[in-house]
Motif scaffolding. Structure first.
Motif, short mmCIF file in Angstrom:
data_model
loop_
_atom_site.label_atom_id
_atom_site.label_comp_id
_atom_site.label_asym_id
_atom_site.label_seq_id
_atom_site.Cartn_x
_atom_site.Cartn_y
_atom_site.Cartn_z
N PRO A 177 0.84 -1.10 0.00
CA PRO A 177 0.16 0.10 0.09
C PRO A 177 0.85 1.30 0.05
O PRO A 177 0.34 2.26 -0.55
CB PRO A 177 -0.76 -0.32 1.35
N ALA A 178 2.09 1.29 0.54
CA ALA A 178 2.90 2.53 0.60
C ALA A 178 3.95 2.38 -0.28
O ALA A 178 4.57 3.41 -0.71
CB ALA A 178 3.19 2.69 2.24
N ASN A 179 4.49 1.29 -0.63
CA ASN A 179 5.63 1.11 -1.36
C ASN A 179 5.38 -0.10 -2.29
O ASN A 179 6.04 -1.13 -2.19
CB ASN A 179 6.46 0.84 -0.37
N LEU A 180 4.74 0.17 -3.26
CA LEU A 180 4.53 -0.95 -4.35
C LEU A 180 5.59 -1.63 -5.15
O LEU A 180 5.84 -3.06 -4.97
CB LEU A 180 3.59 -0.51 -5.39
N SER A 181 6.61 -0.95 -5.49
CA SER A 181 7.73 -1.18 -6.17
C SER A 181 8.52 -1.99 -5.33
O SER A 181 9.17 -3.01 -5.42
CB SER A 181 8.69 -0.05 -6.57
N THR A 182 8.80 -1.79 -3.87
CA THR A 182 9.62 -2.45 -2.93
C THR A 182 8.85 -4.01 -2.83
O THR A 182 9.38 -4.91 -2.83
CB THR A 182 9.79 -1.90 -1.64
N ALA A 183 7.56 -3.86 -2.86
CA ALA A 183 6.82 -5.12 -2.74
C ALA A 183 7.00 -6.05 -3.93
O ALA A 183 7.13 -7.27 -3.55
CB ALA A 183 5.30 -4.80 -2.52
N LEU A 184 7.11 -5.32 -4.97
CA LEU A 184 7.34 -6.38 -6.23
C LEU A 184 8.76 -6.85 -6.31
O LEU A 184 8.79 -7.93 -6.67
CB LEU A 184 6.79 -5.50 -7.33
N LEU A 185 9.64 -5.97 -5.82
CA LEU A 185 11.01 -6.56 -5.75
C LEU A 185 10.98 -7.69 -4.93
O LEU A 185 11.82 -8.83 -5.24
CB LEU A 185 11.98 -5.43 -5.62
N ILE A 186 10.48 -7.71 -3.71
CA ILE A 186 10.70 -8.58 -2.58
C ILE A 186 9.85 -9.97 -3.08
O ILE A 186 10.37 -11.08 -3.06
CB ILE A 186 9.91 -8.14 -1.41
N ALA A 187 8.81 -9.91 -3.97
CA ALA A 187 8.07 -10.99 -4.21
C ALA A 187 8.87 -11.58 -5.56
O ALA A 187 8.96 -13.06 -5.53
CB ALA A 187 6.72 -10.58 -5.01
N GLY A 188 9.38 -11.03 -6.31
CA GLY A 188 10.28 -11.30 -7.39
C GLY A 188 11.39 -12.20 -6.98
O GLY A 188 11.75 -13.30 -7.23
N THR A 189 12.24 -11.35 -5.89
CA THR A 189 13.17 -12.08 -5.49
C THR A 189 12.80 -13.47 -4.60
O THR A 189 13.57 -14.44 -4.82
CB THR A 189 14.07 -11.59 -4.17
#
Length: 429
Positions: free
Chosen positions: A189-201
């Motif tokens: 909700p606050a940082n979608l880009s970081t969430a996507l990077l974490i999911a991808g990793t």
């Protein structure tokens, strides 16, 4: 009692033998002897922090002017962060990496309420709450940095422990994917880009950890639903005739949804001729890159640093390309790739599953973050707001990057000890 007697009280002290002959070279020699792990990774840390000092000093002119400070103050501040970061790396690499397995669950559980608190009461910026302010030291702390480190430590622990049942959905897959889902949903909700990077990793680590391919693909398909939905909305609410975004309905104007849609629309539809506010950063980054050419303008000679927002942080790679040219940019990319290669080497040599997965997870996290930052700077990806590890101006992200590297070096130190002995020095639980 003389000072030399005080410092040599303990015969087992690391300062033993300094006495009256103590000098800087002796202290340095002792520290070098006690520094273990992959020497190439240590060299990479030194190279990137030196680059950081040069580029942060060069790019903080507008920041210094804004707050009526000197650029030297930011130079010394960055130097302080680097010294603290190296100290963190040193002490983290001296810890037996199996200790990180024991604290992984505790850190993971601590990170969940911290993320919740950040969402509800954190420092607000662009309709998003990513930071909490630490009392006494008056420093903002990005809780997602702790959360992703804790997650990858816990994920490595789970992967190493579930290898016998890794193909089983309930016993193997769910205990691994549920922690990832919790952290990603709390950060998004606050940082979608970081969430996507974490999911991808995390998905990459699951694949290497022998998680069932059908389980990974099914989870990816579910995870892609909101991403595809967001892309569809961005396309639908953009007027190609007027070359402008349409007004969003109230249901889509909540939180950071308009920011996400705006960034996608800017990336997909904006051209280099556009001079709107959304394209300002990208246009200035392009100008910086064009100014740099092949060999660059030279250290401290950036022209775009006075116009490019976040030149010392999110867009620091553009300043590197301007001052050191394509040659400097390629060298930075190669340094990160070399770091990944050395970490993969540690992964392959480590005989214990937890250490191997831990080194790989943290290296993937840092290198993918670096690629995302550099990709944004050269307009390959939409603006993400992630920093360039070990290079961007210091903060909580910088210190957690140093802690991650220290943990990787802890695994490398263990591998180094095992190579010099016939018997293993640790036994994992």
């Amino acid at each position: 009692m003389a000072f030399k007697d005080i410092i040599s009280i303990s015969p087992d002290s690391p300062f033993k033998g300094f006495g009256s002959n103590m000098n800087v070279s002796n202290v340095g020699g002792k520290l070098v002897n006690r520094t273990k792990g992959d020497r190439v990774i240590w060299a990479i840390v030194i190279i990137l922090t030196l680059v950081s000092l040069l580029v942060v000093y060069s790019s903080t002119g507008s920041l210094a002017y804004k707050y009526s400070k000197s650029t030297e103050s930011y130079l010394f501040k960055q130097l302080g962060f680097i010294i603290l970061g190296v100290v963190i790396i040193y002490f983290a690499h001296r810890v037996n990496y199996t200790i990180y397995s024991r604290v992984a669950l505790i850190l993971f559980l601590i990170s969940i309420p911290l993320l919740l608190y950040t969402l509800l009461f954190g420092v607000q910026l662009n309709a998003g709450s990513r930071w909490i302010k630490l009392p006494v030291i008056n420093m903002t702390f990005q809780t997602s940095d702790l959360a992703k480190l804790a997650l990858f430590m816990y994920l490595s622990r789970q992967l190493s422990r579930k290898q016998n049942v890794i193909k089983d959905f309930k016993k193997g897959f769910l205990p691994i994917v549920i922690p990832v889902a919790i952290i990603v949903l709390l950060i998004a909700p606050a940082n979608l880009s970081t969430a996507l990077l974490i999911a991808g990793t995390s998905f990459m680590l699951m694949f290497i950890g022998r998680v069932s391919i059908k389980h990974i693909l099914a989870t990816l398909a579910i995870a892609m639903i909101p991403v595809v939905l967001l892309l569809t909305i961005a396309v639908k609410y953009y007027d190609k005739t007027e070359h402008a975004p349409k007004e969003l309905p109230a249901i889509l104007s909540v939180g950071r949804i308009p920011t996400w849609i705006g960034r996608i629309q800017t990336f997909m539809y904006s051209s280099k001729e556009d001079q709107n506010e959304k394209m300002y950063q990208i246009n200035q980054a392009k100008i910086a890159i064009a100014n740099g050419g092949f060999i660059g303008l030279g250290p401290g000679h950036s022209l775009a640093r006075n116009y490019l927002p976040q030149a010392y942080n999110d867009f620091i790679f553009a300043i590197i390309l301007e001052e050191y040219g394509l040659v400097g940019g390629v060298l930075i990319v190669l340094v990160y790739l070399l770091f990944l290669y050395r970490c993969i080497r540690v992964y392959r040599k480590c005989p214990f599953a937890f250490g191997a997965f831990l080194a790989l997870a943290l290296s993937f996290m840092l290198v993918i973050q670096a690629i995302a930052n550099m990709g944004v700077n050269v307009n390959l990806f939409p603006n993400t707001g992630v920093t360039l590890p070990l290079v961007s101006m210091g903060g909580s992200s910088f210190l957690f990057t140093c802690l991650s590297i220290g943990i990787i070096l802890s695994v490398a130190r263990n591998v180094e000890q095992l190579e010099g002995m016939e018997q293993p020095v640790v036994v994992e639980e």
